[in-house]
Design a protein around this motif. Sequence first.
Motif, PDB file in Angstrom:
ATOM      1  N   GLY A  56       0.822  -1.007   0.129  1.00 57.22           N
ATOM      2  CA  GLY A  56      -0.035  -0.095   0.013  1.00 57.22           C
ATOM      3  C   GLY A  56       0.811   1.473   0.053  1.00 57.22           C
ATOM      4  O   GLY A  56       1.630   1.411   0.933  1.00 57.22           O
ATOM      5  N   LEU A  57       0.881   1.931  -1.202  1.00 57.23           N
ATOM      6  CA  LEU A  57       1.669   3.026  -1.387  1.00 57.23           C
ATOM      7  C   LEU A  57       0.918   4.274  -0.688  1.00 57.23           C
ATOM      8  O   LEU A  57       0.066   4.588  -1.060  1.00 57.23           O
ATOM      9  N   ILE A  58       1.771   5.073   0.261  1.00 60.56           N
ATOM     10  CA  ILE A  58       1.111   6.237   0.810  1.00 60.56           C
ATOM     11  C   ILE A  58       2.150   7.269   0.434  1.00 60.56           C
ATOM     12  O   ILE A  58       3.078   7.593   0.860  1.00 60.56           O
ATOM     13  N   PHE A 105       3.160  -1.501   4.186  1.00 63.63           N
ATOM     14  CA  PHE A 105       2.826   0.076   3.922  1.00 63.63           C
ATOM     15  C   PHE A 105       4.062   0.627   3.338  1.00 63.63           C
ATOM     16  O   PHE A 105       5.211   0.479   4.059  1.00 63.63           O
ATOM     17  N   VAL A 106       3.932   1.329   2.151  1.00 68.20           N
ATOM     18  CA  VAL A 106       5.366   1.949   1.968  1.00 68.20           C
ATOM     19  C   VAL A 106       5.090   3.671   1.936  1.00 68.20           C
ATOM     20  O   VAL A 106       3.917   4.149   1.491  1.00 68.20           O
ATOM     21  N   LEU A 107       5.646   4.264   2.826  1.00 69.94           N
ATOM     22  CA  LEU A 107       5.766   5.614   3.093  1.00 69.94           C
ATOM     23  C   LEU A 107       6.793   6.243   2.063  1.00 69.94           C
ATOM     24  O   LEU A 107       8.018   6.120   2.267  1.00 69.94           O
ATOM     25  N   GLN A 108       6.251   6.898   0.935  1.00 71.74           N
ATOM     26  CA  GLN A 108       6.881   7.652   0.130  1.00 71.74           C
ATOM     27  C   GLN A 108       6.831   9.108  -0.071  1.00 71.74           C
ATOM     28  O   GLN A 108       5.533   9.620  -0.020  1.00 71.74           O
ATOM     29  N   GLY A 109       8.042   9.762  -0.457  1.00 72.67           N
ATOM     30  CA  GLY A 109       7.705  11.404  -0.434  1.00 72.67           C
ATOM     31  C   GLY A 109       8.950  11.958  -1.052  1.00 72.67           C
ATOM     32  O   GLY A 109       9.824  11.375  -1.181  1.00 72.67           O
ATOM     33  N   THR A 137       7.871   0.064   4.913  1.00 70.70           N
ATOM     34  CA  THR A 137       8.924   0.343   3.842  1.00 70.70           C
ATOM     35  C   THR A 137       8.895   1.912   3.908  1.00 70.70           C
ATOM     36  O   THR A 137       7.700   2.493   3.766  1.00 70.70           O
ATOM     37  N   LEU A 138      10.062   2.336   3.934  1.00 68.80           N
ATOM     38  CA  LEU A 138      10.180   3.847   3.688  1.00 68.80           C
ATOM     39  C   LEU A 138      10.987   4.154   2.410  1.00 68.80           C
ATOM     40  O   LEU A 138      11.821   3.435   1.778  1.00 68.80           O
ATOM     41  N   SER A 139      10.583   5.348   1.819  1.00 67.01           N
ATOM     42  CA  SER A 139      11.021   5.714   0.490  1.00 67.01           C
ATOM     43  C   SER A 139      10.989   7.159   0.484  1.00 67.01           C
ATOM     44  O   SER A 139      10.126   7.711  -0.075  1.00 67.01           O
ATOM     45  N   VAL A 140      12.218   7.645   1.308  1.00 64.78           N
ATOM     46  CA  VAL A 140      12.122   9.052   1.427  1.00 64.78           C
ATOM     47  C   VAL A 140      13.411   9.480   1.167  1.00 64.78           C
ATOM     48  O   VAL A 140      13.916  10.665   1.390  1.00 64.78           O
ATOM     49  N   GLY A 141      14.246   9.195   0.266  1.00 66.40           N
ATOM     50  CA  GLY A 141      15.274   9.794  -0.391  1.00 66.40           C
ATOM     51  C   GLY A 141      16.643   9.501   0.548  1.00 66.40           C
ATOM     52  O   GLY A 141      16.671   8.522   1.264  1.00 66.40           O
ATOM     53  N   GLU A 142      17.511  10.488   0.271  1.00 73.41           N
ATOM     54  CA  GLU A 142      18.898  10.330   0.646  1.00 73.41           C
ATOM     55  C   GLU A 142      18.915  10.989   2.100  1.00 73.41           C
ATOM     56  O   GLU A 142      18.600  12.259   2.254  1.00 73.41           O
ATOM     57  N   ARG A 143      19.434  10.190   3.238  1.00 77.00           N
ATOM     58  CA  ARG A 143      19.610  10.896   4.843  1.00 77.00           C
ATOM     59  C   ARG A 143      20.836  10.303   5.245  1.00 77.00           C
ATOM     60  O   ARG A 143      21.511   9.604   4.534  1.00 77.00           O
TER      61      ARG A 143
END
Length: 351
Positions: A56-58, A105-109, A137-143
């Motif tokens: 589930g992509l959020i 759940f995929v938290l993307q932004g 799952t996280l997909s929030v880029g470079e950290r």
Amino acid sequence: MDSPKELLEKLASKNVLSRDEYLHLIKNRDTISDEAASLARTVCDAIYGKRIYIRGLIEFTNYCRNNCYYCGIRSENKNAQRYRLMPDEIISCADRGYELGFRTFVLQGGEDMYYSDDILAPLVSTIKQRHPDCALTLSVGERSRDSYKRLKEAGADRYLLRHETINNTHYGMLHPKEMSRENRMRCLDDLKGLGYQTGAGFMVSSPGQTEEDLADELLFLKNFRPQMVGIGPFIPHKDTPFADRDSGSAEMTLFLLSLIRLTLPDVLLPATTALATVDPLGREKGIASGANVLMPNLSPTGVREKYLLYDNKICMGEEAAQCIECLKTRVAKTGYEIVTDRGDHIGQKRL
Ligand code: SAM
Ligand code: FES
């Protein structure tokens, strides 16, 4: 050099080819794509069966500090209508997703610094506490590594971060100079080292990509061994410097899905929304070519049209419940089944 058919058989049995051999397959894809798909499907069925996992992509924010030349939510796009979902709205999306049978759940932004570790870590913990049988799952880029560590400790299981291209010069054509391939790779190494199930990936036919680059991508994936690989065709967005470029084709994307499955047999491989945007049957064909994951949208319909990475994105108006019904029917027609399952990578020990 062996014939394309012999190379495919070699890939299916040894799970790797040389750069020249991958290149030869890519150049001759028209003659062997059906065979590649059927071999890829056989390999996937042997490991994951007829089961298709859903995530589930959020899409919780379209603010982004980056300015990637291909992306519709790049910081310089003043036409993008920016939005942020607050933690309670994100939690509601996950709750709704749980009722619908999602167990990931995929938290993307975009890279939105509003979501500091102090906001994101408690959000991750809350979702995991409410749904202990789910993967996050996280997909929030470079950290930073410290940030990835804190989010992992808060309960995040997986992380998606496409490397975008393995070729340094090509990376420079797609990104402004503030961004570097080195940092992207540092992030991927950190994520893997911290124990995340890690997803790498790239766009197919992004401006400047060559067939040689694609051969190098396959070698990189073999070497890095991500648990997940996300690929989809590049699709232009009207408010970006690449507005006039051509989209990547479904055919090339499907062929690469098959080669990725044969190279990394147990990888979790989505048939992406971008693929279904360039071909209405993209998801079905993706599964037939070796994909075993779908990522329908759980974001509230009111914000979906604002998370526009490229033009003509599908499923903008449909509620999550409608999408999942639609997908179940589509997948059932291919002889596969959407399952209610976390869908971990097969090599991953559950903690
Ligand atoms: N900010 C996070 C990141 O950088 O990983 C997640 C969001 S980012 C927009 C997700 C992915 O969308 C990118 O990695 C890129 O491959 C893909 N993407 C962006 N613009 C695209 C386009 N025009 N066509 C196809 N895919 C695109
Ligand atoms: Fe969204 Fe079909 S998957 S409407």
